[in-house]
Design a protein around this motif. Structure first.
Motif, PDB file in Angstrom:
ATOM      1  N   ALA A  66       0.802  -1.224   0.000  1.00  0.00           N
ATOM      2  CA  ALA A  66       0.000   0.000   0.000  1.00  0.00           C
ATOM      3  C   ALA A  66       0.833   1.273   0.000  1.00  0.00           C
ATOM      4  CB  ALA A  66      -0.942   0.000   1.204  1.00  0.00           C
ATOM      5  N   GLY A  67       2.057   1.227   0.493  1.00  0.00           N
ATOM      6  CA  GLY A  67       2.872   2.427   0.561  1.00  0.00           C
ATOM      7  C   GLY A  67       4.277   2.091   1.007  1.00  0.00           C
ATOM      8  N   LYS A  68       5.110   3.112   1.143  1.00  0.00           N
ATOM      9  CA  LYS A  68       6.516   2.928   1.505  1.00  0.00           C
ATOM     10  C   LYS A  68       6.612   2.539   2.975  1.00  0.00           C
ATOM     11  CE  LYS A  68      10.978   5.146   0.687  1.00  0.00           C
ATOM     12  NZ  LYS A  68      11.670   6.386   0.315  1.00  0.00           N
ATOM     13  N   GLN A  69       7.017   1.295   3.231  1.00  0.00           N
ATOM     14  CA  GLN A  69       6.997   0.745   4.594  1.00  0.00           C
ATOM     15  C   GLN A  69       8.361   0.309   5.094  1.00  0.00           C
ATOM     16  OE1 GLN A  69       3.714  -2.190   4.988  1.00  0.00           O
ATOM     17  NE2 GLN A  69       3.015  -1.424   3.006  1.00  0.00           N
ATOM     18  N   GLY A  70       9.402   0.522   4.307  1.00  0.00           N
ATOM     19  CA  GLY A  70      10.738   0.177   4.768  1.00  0.00           C
ATOM     20  C   GLY A  70      11.298  -1.056   4.098  1.00  0.00           C
ATOM     21  N   LEU A  71      12.616  -1.054   3.936  1.00  0.00           N
ATOM     22  CA  LEU A  71      13.297  -2.145   3.246  1.00  0.00           C
ATOM     23  C   LEU A  71      13.098  -3.478   3.945  1.00  0.00           C
ATOM     24  CD1 LEU A  71      15.442  -2.728   0.925  1.00  0.00           C
ATOM     25  CD2 LEU A  71      17.127  -2.641   2.775  1.00  0.00           C
ATOM     26  N   GLY A  72      13.240  -3.480   5.271  1.00  0.00           N
ATOM     27  CA  GLY A  72      13.128  -4.727   6.010  1.00  0.00           C
ATOM     28  C   GLY A  72      11.770  -5.381   5.862  1.00  0.00           C
ATOM     29  N   THR A  73      10.700  -4.606   5.978  1.00  0.00           N
ATOM     30  CA  THR A  73       9.369  -5.195   5.861  1.00  0.00           C
ATOM     31  C   THR A  73       9.103  -5.680   4.436  1.00  0.00           C
ATOM     32  OG1 THR A  73       8.254  -3.078   5.391  1.00  0.00           O
ATOM     33  CG2 THR A  73       8.502  -3.709   7.706  1.00  0.00           C
ATOM     34  N   ALA A  74       9.691  -5.009   3.450  1.00  0.00           N
ATOM     35  CA  ALA A  74       9.549  -5.471   2.061  1.00  0.00           C
ATOM     36  C   ALA A  74      10.185  -6.845   1.898  1.00  0.00           C
ATOM     37  CB  ALA A  74      10.180  -4.478   1.095  1.00  0.00           C
ATOM     38  N   GLY A  78       8.540 -10.507   1.078  1.00  0.00           N
ATOM     39  CA  GLY A  78       9.048 -11.323  -0.011  1.00  0.00           C
ATOM     40  C   GLY A  78       9.483 -12.706   0.445  1.00  0.00           C
ATOM     41  N   PHE A  79      10.134 -12.792   1.608  1.00  0.00           N
ATOM     42  CA  PHE A  79      10.530 -14.098   2.139  1.00  0.00           C
ATOM     43  C   PHE A  79       9.303 -14.976   2.362  1.00  0.00           C
ATOM     44  CE2 PHE A  79      14.404 -12.017   4.417  1.00  0.00           C
ATOM     45  CZ  PHE A  79      15.130 -12.056   3.251  1.00  0.00           C
ATOM     46  N   TYR A  89      16.591 -21.504  -2.957  1.00  0.00           N
ATOM     47  CA  TYR A  89      17.545 -20.404  -2.781  1.00  0.00           C
ATOM     48  C   TYR A  89      16.802 -19.095  -3.000  1.00  0.00           C
ATOM     49  CZ  TYR A  89      20.572 -24.400  -3.540  1.00  0.00           C
ATOM     50  OH  TYR A  89      21.162 -25.640  -3.460  1.00  0.00           O
ATOM     51  N   ILE A  90      16.921 -18.204  -2.011  1.00  0.00           N
ATOM     52  CA  ILE A  90      16.164 -16.957  -2.014  1.00  0.00           C
ATOM     53  C   ILE A  90      17.167 -15.805  -1.883  1.00  0.00           C
ATOM     54  CG2 ILE A  90      14.374 -15.621  -0.819  1.00  0.00           C
ATOM     55  CD1 ILE A  90      13.320 -18.438   0.172  1.00  0.00           C
ATOM     56  N   GLU A 172      13.631 -20.471   7.020  1.00  0.00           N
ATOM     57  CA  GLU A 172      12.649 -21.270   7.756  1.00  0.00           C
ATOM     58  C   GLU A 172      13.010 -21.380   9.234  1.00  0.00           C
ATOM     59  OE1 GLU A 172      10.792 -24.390   4.501  1.00  0.00           O
ATOM     60  OE2 GLU A 172      12.703 -24.903   5.449  1.00  0.00           O
ATOM     61  N   SER A 173      14.300 -21.307   9.546  1.00  0.00           N
ATOM     62  CA  SER A 173      14.738 -21.440  10.935  1.00  0.00           C
ATOM     63  C   SER A 173      14.553 -20.154  11.734  1.00  0.00           C
ATOM     64  CB  SER A 173      16.218 -21.840  10.981  1.00  0.00           C
ATOM     65  OG  SER A 173      16.406 -23.120  10.414  1.00  0.00           O
ATOM     66  N   MET A 174      14.450 -19.024  11.062  1.00  0.00           N
ATOM     67  CA  MET A 174      14.294 -17.743  11.744  1.00  0.00           C
ATOM     68  C   MET A 174      12.832 -17.472  12.087  1.00  0.00           C
ATOM     69  SD  MET A 174      16.741 -15.189   9.547  1.00  0.00           S
ATOM     70  CE  MET A 174      18.484 -15.490   9.335  1.00  0.00           C
ATOM     71  N   GLU A 175      12.630 -16.748  13.170  1.00  0.00           N
ATOM     72  CA  GLU A 175      11.306 -16.209  13.468  1.00  0.00           C
ATOM     73  C   GLU A 175      11.248 -14.826  12.820  1.00  0.00           C
ATOM     74  OE1 GLU A 175      10.120 -16.401  17.555  1.00  0.00           O
ATOM     75  OE2 GLU A 175      10.779 -18.489  17.766  1.00  0.00           O
ATOM     76  N   LEU A 176      10.775 -14.798  11.586  1.00  0.00           N
ATOM     77  CA  LEU A 176      10.875 -13.572  10.792  1.00  0.00           C
ATOM     78  C   LEU A 176      10.095 -12.418  11.404  1.00  0.00           C
ATOM     79  CD1 LEU A 176      10.627 -15.141   7.218  1.00  0.00           C
ATOM     80  CD2 LEU A 176      12.675 -14.215   8.337  1.00  0.00           C
TER      81      LEU A 176
END
Length: 249
Positions: A66-74, A78-79, A89-90, A172-176
């Motif tokens: 919806a709008g610019k929300q920051g690189l990390g959340t993007a 995507g993950f 492979y990502i 998959e091992s991380m709690e994103l």
């Protein structure tokens, strides 16, 4: 039919670069799928992507926010999108050609055959370099990575690099949902989390070249978040509350 690899590219006002970047990635000898994560770019970036989807209907995908929300959340969005599909492979990379697309092949080889869990396109190991940056910006970037290494002990020379390949198992091992940084500190936190969970992080040398077209998204707040956040990461590691996730067996 999916490739084994998906490249994630967040975009905001990248109409000058996006079509060329898509064509360049699609022409590589390995079949990389591509997910563009667009934050409602007012310059029509997403419209160009939709036109290119007609050209690459099975391999090019668009996630609109919806709008610019920051690189990390993007990247987190995507993950999650990629992990719902059978990619092994990502990858993360920028749209402005500062990360050379041909080096995707070497990141792939490092994880596919070289034993790496995370492969980082690095400016600051032997063979890596930076082009077209003023000396002050190089010093700031290199100094930031040195600061991270001193505070955290992370054995990565380019800790802020945004050109990365993750094996599926790492994400998959991380709690994103526990990743806290939104700006470029996100890149530090992801590498440190992977390292602390026991995954092998390797660096592949690249030549990083400053963008020619479009405008930079860097800001002083991005550096402020990273500077203070690294102290928090180290403190939480010492307290045993970081990282959250499943350690590599």
């Amino acid at each position: 039919m999916y490739s084994d690899s998906i490249v994630l590219i967040p975009t905001y006002n990248e109409r000058e670069n996006i079509a060329k970047m898509i064509d360049t990635v699609m022409a590589l000898p390995h079949a990389f799928d591509l997910l563009i994560i667009d934050d409602n770019s007012p310059d029509g970036t997403a419209s160009i992507v939709r036109e290119k989807i007609a050209q690459y209907p099975k391999r090019l995908h668009l996630l609109e926010r919806a709008g610019k929300q920051g690189l990390g959340t993007a990247y987190i969005a995507g993950f999650r999108w990629a992990l719902e599909r059978p990619y092994l492979y990502i990858y993360e990379m920028d749209c402005d050609f500062s990360h050379p697309p041909t080096k995707l092949m070497e990141l792939y080889e490092a994880c596919h055959k070289g034993g790496a869990d995370v492969a980082v396109g690095s400016r600051y190991i032997s063979g890596g370099r930076v082009k077209n940056w003023p000396l002050g910006r190089i010093a700031m970037s290199y100094g930031a990575s040195l600061y991270v290494r001193v505070i955290t002990g992370l054995p990565v020379k380019d800790t802020t690099a945004g050109f990365v390949c993750y094996r599926r198992e790492v994400l998959e091992s991380m709690e994103l949902d526990q990743i806290r940084f939104r700006g470029y500190g996100f890149q530090i936190e992801m590498k440190y989390t992977a390292h602390c969970l026991g995954f092998k992080v390797v660096e592949v040398p690249i030549t990083f070249e400053d963008r020619v077209l479009g405008s930079s998204k860097m800001s002083s707040s991005i550096f402020g978040e990273a500077f203070l956040g690294v102290l928090d990461l180290r403190r939480d590691k010492m307290k045993g509350t970081f990282p959250k996730g499943k350690r590599k067996v």
